[in-house]
Design a protein around this motif. Structure first.
Motif, PDB file in Angstrom:
ATOM      1  N   GLY A 105       0.905   7.520  42.710  1.00 11.83           N
ATOM      2  CA  GLY A 105       1.306   8.726  42.010  1.00 11.83           C
ATOM      3  C   GLY A 105       2.088   9.658  42.908  1.00 11.83           C
ATOM      4  N   PRO A 106       2.020  10.984  42.645  1.00 10.47           N
ATOM      5  CA  PRO A 106       2.770  11.955  43.444  1.00 10.47           C
ATOM      6  C   PRO A 106       2.486  11.814  44.935  1.00 10.47           C
ATOM      7  N   LYS A 107       3.565  11.947  45.726  1.00 18.03           N
ATOM      8  CA  LYS A 107       3.448  11.792  47.188  1.00 18.03           C
ATOM      9  C   LYS A 107       3.858  13.107  47.849  1.00 18.03           C
ATOM     10  N   TYR A 108       2.933  13.682  48.613  1.00 17.04           N
ATOM     11  CA  TYR A 108       3.134  14.966  49.295  1.00 17.04           C
ATOM     12  C   TYR A 108       3.377  14.720  50.786  1.00 17.04           C
ATOM     13  N   LYS A 109       4.430  15.359  51.320  1.00 16.85           N
ATOM     14  CA  LYS A 109       4.716  15.256  52.756  1.00 16.85           C
ATOM     15  C   LYS A 109       4.857  16.655  53.342  1.00 16.85           C
ATOM     16  N   ASN A 110       4.193  16.888  54.467  1.00 15.63           N
ATOM     17  CA  ASN A 110       4.330  18.133  55.208  1.00 15.63           C
ATOM     18  C   ASN A 110       4.815  17.781  56.608  1.00 15.63           C
TER      19      ASN A 110
END
Length: 292
Positions: A105-110
């Motif tokens: 699903g959604p992929k978050y990158k910081n």
């Protein structure tokens, strides 16, 4: 001034301009991408199909192999989500359901905190994959091309492939038969009946990325990041990801929220869960074959 020096000068000027343009704290942008993966049908029995059969299967797999995504980003964070469309009946929903166990699903990158989070459903159970961002050793080039109104520079890297990355799965070439083979009887039949024995994934693939210093953030689609500009195109094995539209500072800003649902695991722990489940399924499959 030689050509290479001219390009480097342009990069520097564009970077200075971009840093001034995106200096505000509430800066946000949206990049729209089209992802397409090609598949050689002949590898999977296509040679035995009629042209009409092959065409029907390709149409049903289209929603599985061709997807649209939106990358919402600010100076340090991004979230990459599928832009889901309403599908017509019989347009490949079954393939999509199968693929959801592997695509995620959604992929978050910081990029500031080097953090990666992704929603992942596997056989009806929700997981939250939490890991450190994996950097690629990019080799910067001076070759350029235009993507829309943006001048992009080329960069290349070698990427280690996840063992369950379906985009690089291919049919394993059978080893040559040996005259004095010690594998006989039930064990040989069990191996031949196991469909997973026919699939392999390469250890590494070559990646070509095109980034623009006119948008000076080191973000990009999917797993890709770490260049001095937004990545607008990626060519990796049989998959191409291409940016089709960019909206800078949209009127309605969207919160870039971290995914939170599911059992928290690392990528290695998640792969171990998948491996155990696939082993269990193989044993069930081969057990049914032996009973028959």
């Amino acid at each position: 001034m030689n050509k290479s020096l001219l390009k480097l000068t342009f990069t520097f000027v564009a970077l200075l301009f971009g840093l001034n343009t995106f200096a505000q704290d509430d800066f946000q942008g949206k990049a729209y991408y089209m992802s397409k993966t090609t598949m050689d049908m002949d590898q999977w029995g296509g040679r035995e199909m009629s042209p009409d059969q092959k065409k029907r299967i390709e149409e049903r797999m289209k929603s599985f192999l061709e997807k649209e995504y939106i990358l919402t980003f600010n100076k340090s964070e991004s979230i990459y989500k599928e832009d889901e469309k309403l599908e017509a009946p019989g347009s490949g929903r079954g393939w999509g359901g199968f693929a959801s166990s592997f695509t995620g699903g959604p992929k978050y990158k910081n990029v500031k905190d080097q953090e990666l989070l992704q929603d992942q459903e596997f056989f009806g159970k929700q997981f939250l994959i939490k890991d450190a961002l994996k950097p690629l050793e990019w080799k910067m080039g001076t070759e350029t091309k235009q993507i829309g109104q943006y001048t992009c520079f080329k960069a290349t890297a070698t990427k280690v492939v996840d063992e369950f990355d379906w985009r690089s799965m291919r049919r394993r070439q059978p080893p040559p038969k040996k005259k004095d083979s010690s594998e006989t009887g039930d064990s040989a039949k069990a191996d031949s009946d196991d469909p997973m024995n026919e699939i392999e994934v390469p250890k590494t693939i070559e990646v070509v990325a095109w980034y623009t210093p006119q948008i000076p953030i080191n973000q990009g689609p999917d797993d890709y990041w770490g260049l001095p500009g937004l990545i607008l195109e990626v060519n990796a094995d049989r998959t191409t990801i291409l940016c089709t539209k960019i909206v800078m500072n949209p009127e309605e800003k969207e919160d870039i929220d971290k995914p939170k649902k599911g059992d928290e695991v690392t990528q290695a722990e998640y792969n171990d869960i998948v491996t155990k489940k696939m082993t269990e399924m193989r044993e069930m499959y081969s057990g049914r074959g032996r009973r028959n």
